[in-house]
Design a protein around this motif. Structure first.
Motif, PDB file in Angstrom:
ATOM      1  N   LEU A 301     -34.966   3.876 -47.741  1.00  0.00           N
ATOM      2  CA  LEU A 301     -33.567   3.673 -47.393  1.00  0.00           C
ATOM      3  C   LEU A 301     -33.157   2.266 -47.775  1.00  0.00           C
ATOM      4  CD1 LEU A 301     -33.604   5.289 -43.825  1.00  0.00           C
ATOM      5  CD2 LEU A 301     -32.585   6.278 -45.877  1.00  0.00           C
ATOM      6  N   SER A 302     -31.988   2.133 -48.373  1.00  0.00           N
ATOM      7  CA  SER A 302     -31.480   0.821 -48.771  1.00  0.00           C
ATOM      8  C   SER A 302     -30.180   0.511 -48.054  1.00  0.00           C
ATOM      9  CB  SER A 302     -31.247   0.755 -50.283  1.00  0.00           C
ATOM     10  OG  SER A 302     -32.465   0.837 -50.987  1.00  0.00           O
ATOM     11  N   LEU A 303     -30.028  -0.747 -47.663  1.00  0.00           N
ATOM     12  CA  LEU A 303     -28.819  -1.232 -47.016  1.00  0.00           C
ATOM     13  C   LEU A 303     -28.017  -2.062 -48.013  1.00  0.00           C
ATOM     14  CD1 LEU A 303     -26.984  -1.957 -44.553  1.00  0.00           C
ATOM     15  CD2 LEU A 303     -28.602  -3.829 -44.070  1.00  0.00           C
ATOM     16  N   TYR A 304     -26.722  -1.745 -48.141  1.00  0.00           N
ATOM     17  CA  TYR A 304     -25.808  -2.513 -48.979  1.00  0.00           C
ATOM     18  C   TYR A 304     -24.707  -3.096 -48.091  1.00  0.00           C
ATOM     19  CZ  TYR A 304     -27.914  -0.047 -52.945  1.00  0.00           C
ATOM     20  OH  TYR A 304     -28.802   0.461 -53.870  1.00  0.00           O
ATOM     21  N   ARG A 305     -24.341  -4.335 -48.377  1.00  0.00           N
ATOM     22  CA  ARG A 305     -23.229  -4.986 -47.692  1.00  0.00           C
ATOM     23  C   ARG A 305     -21.969  -4.866 -48.539  1.00  0.00           C
ATOM     24  NH1 ARG A 305     -24.023  -6.631 -42.263  1.00  0.00           N
ATOM     25  NH2 ARG A 305     -26.251  -7.023 -41.998  1.00  0.00           N
ATOM     26  N   ILE A 306     -20.827  -4.642 -47.861  1.00  0.00           N
ATOM     27  CA  ILE A 306     -19.544  -4.504 -48.549  1.00  0.00           C
ATOM     28  C   ILE A 306     -18.697  -5.731 -48.271  1.00  0.00           C
ATOM     29  CG2 ILE A 306     -17.532  -3.030 -48.912  1.00  0.00           C
ATOM     30  CD1 ILE A 306     -19.036  -0.793 -47.470  1.00  0.00           C
ATOM     31  N   GLY A 307     -18.238  -6.374 -49.331  1.00  0.00           N
ATOM     32  CA  GLY A 307     -17.366  -7.533 -49.189  1.00  0.00           C
ATOM     33  C   GLY A 307     -15.927  -7.118 -48.951  1.00  0.00           C
ATOM     34  N   THR A 308     -15.076  -8.102 -48.703  1.00  0.00           N
ATOM     35  CA  THR A 308     -13.685  -7.820 -48.354  1.00  0.00           C
ATOM     36  C   THR A 308     -12.912  -7.148 -49.488  1.00  0.00           C
ATOM     37  OG1 THR A 308     -13.116 -10.077 -49.034  1.00  0.00           O
ATOM     38  CG2 THR A 308     -13.548  -9.705 -46.688  1.00  0.00           C
ATOM     39  N   MET A 309     -13.326  -7.383 -50.726  1.00  0.00           N
ATOM     40  CA  MET A 309     -12.647  -6.779 -51.868  1.00  0.00           C
ATOM     41  C   MET A 309     -13.392  -5.560 -52.397  1.00  0.00           C
ATOM     42  SD  MET A 309     -10.040  -8.643 -51.946  1.00  0.00           S
ATOM     43  CE  MET A 309      -9.279  -8.009 -53.425  1.00  0.00           C
ATOM     44  N   GLU A 311     -16.693  -5.523 -53.064  1.00  0.00           N
ATOM     45  CA  GLU A 311     -17.889  -5.878 -53.821  1.00  0.00           C
ATOM     46  C   GLU A 311     -19.141  -5.560 -52.994  1.00  0.00           C
ATOM     47  OE1 GLU A 311     -16.538  -9.683 -51.683  1.00  0.00           O
ATOM     48  OE2 GLU A 311     -15.653  -7.914 -52.644  1.00  0.00           O
ATOM     49  N   LEU A 312     -20.192  -5.116 -53.671  1.00  0.00           N
ATOM     50  CA  LEU A 312     -21.437  -4.717 -53.015  1.00  0.00           C
ATOM     51  C   LEU A 312     -22.532  -5.736 -53.253  1.00  0.00           C
ATOM     52  CD1 LEU A 312     -21.796  -0.901 -53.863  1.00  0.00           C
ATOM     53  CD2 LEU A 312     -21.108  -1.907 -51.685  1.00  0.00           C
ATOM     54  N   SER A 313     -23.424  -5.868 -52.275  1.00  0.00           N
ATOM     55  CA  SER A 313     -24.648  -6.649 -52.452  1.00  0.00           C
ATOM     56  C   SER A 313     -25.773  -5.913 -51.752  1.00  0.00           C
ATOM     57  CB  SER A 313     -24.493  -8.064 -51.867  1.00  0.00           C
ATOM     58  OG  SER A 313     -24.205  -8.011 -50.486  1.00  0.00           O
ATOM     59  N   LEU A 314     -26.936  -5.895 -52.382  1.00  0.00           N
ATOM     60  CA  LEU A 314     -28.100  -5.226 -51.813  1.00  0.00           C
ATOM     61  C   LEU A 314     -28.700  -6.115 -50.739  1.00  0.00           C
ATOM     62  CD1 LEU A 314     -30.206  -2.919 -51.878  1.00  0.00           C
ATOM     63  CD2 LEU A 314     -31.403  -4.220 -53.648  1.00  0.00           C
ATOM     64  N   ALA A 315     -28.776  -5.601 -49.502  1.00  0.00           N
ATOM     65  CA  ALA A 315     -29.293  -6.396 -48.387  1.00  0.00           C
ATOM     66  C   ALA A 315     -30.771  -6.155 -48.120  1.00  0.00           C
ATOM     67  CB  ALA A 315     -28.492  -6.094 -47.124  1.00  0.00           C
ATOM     68  N   GLY A 316     -31.307  -5.011 -48.535  1.00  0.00           N
ATOM     69  CA  GLY A 316     -32.721  -4.755 -48.297  1.00  0.00           C
ATOM     70  C   GLY A 316     -33.051  -3.284 -48.390  1.00  0.00           C
ATOM     71  N   THR A 317     -34.334  -3.001 -48.525  1.00  0.00           N
ATOM     72  CA  THR A 317     -34.825  -1.625 -48.640  1.00  0.00           C
ATOM     73  C   THR A 317     -36.020  -1.442 -47.722  1.00  0.00           C
ATOM     74  OG1 THR A 317     -34.047  -1.362 -50.926  1.00  0.00           O
ATOM     75  CG2 THR A 317     -35.823   0.095 -50.212  1.00  0.00           C
ATOM     76  N   ARG A 318     -36.112  -0.271 -47.116  1.00  0.00           N
ATOM     77  CA  ARG A 318     -37.207   0.039 -46.203  1.00  0.00           C
ATOM     78  C   ARG A 318     -37.886   1.329 -46.645  1.00  0.00           C
ATOM     79  NH1 ARG A 318     -38.001  -1.877 -41.261  1.00  0.00           N
ATOM     80  NH2 ARG A 318     -39.638  -0.903 -39.981  1.00  0.00           N
ATOM     81  N   SER A 319     -39.181   1.287 -46.883  1.00  0.00           N
ATOM     82  CA  SER A 319     -39.928   2.501 -47.200  1.00  0.00           C
ATOM     83  C   SER A 319     -40.105   3.326 -45.925  1.00  0.00           C
ATOM     84  CB  SER A 319     -41.299   2.157 -47.784  1.00  0.00           C
ATOM     85  OG  SER A 319     -42.070   3.346 -47.955  1.00  0.00           O
ATOM     86  N   THR A 320     -39.833   4.621 -46.026  1.00  0.00           N
ATOM     87  CA  THR A 320     -40.014   5.522 -44.888  1.00  0.00           C
ATOM     88  C   THR A 320     -41.007   6.628 -45.223  1.00  0.00           C
ATOM     89  OG1 THR A 320     -38.086   6.802 -45.621  1.00  0.00           O
ATOM     90  CG2 THR A 320     -37.702   5.074 -43.981  1.00  0.00           C
ATOM     91  N   ILE A 321     -41.810   6.417 -46.240  1.00  0.00           N
ATOM     92  CA  ILE A 321     -42.704   7.460 -46.736  1.00  0.00           C
ATOM     93  C   ILE A 321     -43.727   7.897 -45.692  1.00  0.00           C
ATOM     94  CG2 ILE A 321     -44.473   5.934 -47.740  1.00  0.00           C
ATOM     95  CD1 ILE A 321     -44.396   7.851 -50.204  1.00  0.00           C
ATOM     96  N   ALA A 322     -44.063   7.010 -44.764  1.00  0.00           N
ATOM     97  CA  ALA A 322     -45.015   7.377 -43.711  1.00  0.00           C
ATOM     98  C   ALA A 322     -44.437   8.408 -42.754  1.00  0.00           C
ATOM     99  CB  ALA A 322     -45.428   6.131 -42.937  1.00  0.00           C
ATOM    100  N   PHE A 323     -43.123   8.596 -42.778  1.00  0.00           N
ATOM    101  CA  PHE A 323     -42.471   9.509 -41.840  1.00  0.00           C
ATOM    102  C   PHE A 323     -41.922  10.754 -42.525  1.00  0.00           C
ATOM    103  CE2 PHE A 323     -42.514   5.313 -40.076  1.00  0.00           C
ATOM    104  CZ  PHE A 323     -42.853   5.516 -38.746  1.00  0.00           C
TER     105      PHE A 323
END
Length: 387
Positions: A301-309, A311-323
């Motif tokens: 799963l990846s988290l993206y932040r949305i700016g006021t206009m 614009e996107l920025s990648l905030a981080g990714t978490r592996s969930t394959i163990a689940f």
């Protein structure tokens, strides 16, 4: 001063009497006021089992404090599944009142409507209704309109069909259909905020289409944006209604688009997220600043932040394959404290529960635990409802 004890006794008597009346009113239907409070705060998670045979919806109850799930039961839809992967977002949707579920039956080319009872159990409303196409896979619901995208096959092209929805869930078809081209492979349809437009996403040919929704529910074509990499599913920014955020399976990553008043779409920004693969399913936080994308190819799963206009920025990714492997649809609970993730990988099918954090580490998520799915499932769709 001598009358004070009598006043106190009188106030106490009135208070007790009023409390008793409230309790009696609360239990008029056989339950106590405490039961009513707990009933409206119960949370349930649903997914379509989609086996190779009679279809059903599996129901789970979520612990309101921990987010953990317990299995309740499976409820027949009256239709059939395919037992195969269905690559689409929103084959299962919930009405705004939280009283009805709408589910596709891709193996029998029809749609089922299910009533949600207070205990989370489901009952079928009438018989399944023909989807007016082959392999219904995606639903979009807004107010009293429901649209379905049919995948089609080698000889029957994909199509969009509409229905009006009665208060009891009964569906009545809207006559006109929209026919796509073989190979378009629709993967998502969604209404804009006020329901005046419907957006269709075509993964197969990399395009997004905009239709006006007329007062009678019929669609009329407005605009088309082609030559996109691999848009799979989208979500409108909850606080910026003209911003569409789309997961892009081929980039892989996410993009934002500006929806103009005339229905035209233009790209604002695009963010890649290699080495993750197959960025497909997407969900937005109501704060309008965060979206999560499910990376099916890498079970993360990846988290993206949305700016006021927009614009996107990648905030981080978490592996969930163990689940669970092959992460599909994701959904937030109504309190926005928990995120649920459907994993369809053979031998390890599950619904994974995660808790939201305010940070960026681990995509702003912490695992709670996963629960298995009924045997024979090839699950599609994920919905969280409160009663």
């Amino acid at each position: 001063m001598k009358t004070l004890p009598r006043v106190i006794l009188l106030v106490t008597f009135i208070t007790v009497a009023l409390s008793a009346n409230v309790l009696r009113a609360g239990s008029a239907d056989g339950g106590s006021s405490d039961d009513q409070i707990s009933a409206v705060s119960r949370t349930f998670v649903y997914t379509i089992t989609n086996p190779d045979g009679p279809n059903s919806i599996a129901a789970y109850e979520a612990n309101s404090e921990t987010g953990e799930l317990i299995f309740l039961d499976s409820y027949p839809t009256g239709g059939f599944g395919t037992g195969r992967l269905v690559d689409s977002q929103s084959p299962l949707v919930l009405n705004s009142e939280g009283t009805h579920l709408f589910a596709v039956n891709p193996g029998s080319n029809n749609i089922s409507v299910m009533t949600i009872r207070d205990d989370g159990s489901l009952s079928l409303v009438n018989e399944p209704v023909p989807s007016r196409g082959v392999e219904p896979a995606i639903l979009a619901l807004k107010n009293d309109l429901l649209y379905v995208a049919n995948k089609g096959d080698a000889t029957n092209p994909p199509s969009y069909s509409g229905f009006s929805v009665e208060a009891n869930g009964t569906l009545t078809r809207i006559k006109r259909r929209i026919t796509l081209a073989i190979g378009d492979n629709p993967t998502h349809v969604l209404f804009n905020h006020n329901g005046s437009m419907l957006i269709g996403i075509r993964l197969g040919t990399g395009g997004l289409d905009t239709f006006a929704v007329r007062p009678n529910g019929r669609l009329s074509f407005l605009s088309q944006l082609n030559n996109q990499r691999g848009p799979f599913a989208g979500v409108f920014n909850p606080i910026s209604p003209d911003q569409l955020v789309a997961a892009d399976a081929r980039l892989p990553g996410a993009s934002t688009y500006l929806l103009s008043a005339d229905g035209s779409l233009s790209q604002i920004t695009s963010v890649g997220n290699a080495p993750e693969r197959a960025a497909c399913w997407i969900v937005a936080h109501p704060d309008g600043q965060r979206v999560w994308v499910s990376n099916t190819g890498t079970s993360s799963l990846s988290l993206y932040r949305i700016g006021t206009m927009g614009e996107l920025s990648l905030a981080g990714t978490r592996s969930t394959i163990a689940f669970g492997r092959s992460s599909f649809e994701i959904a937030l609970d109504p309190t926005n404290r928990f995120l649920y993730q459907l994993n369809i990988g053979a031998g390890n099918q599950s619904i994974n529960a995660l808790r939201l954090t305010e940070g960026r580490d681990g995509a702003g998520l912490v695992e709670i635990g996963a629960i298995g799915l009924p045997a024979g499932s090839s699950p599609i769709g994920l919905v969280v409802a409160s009663r």
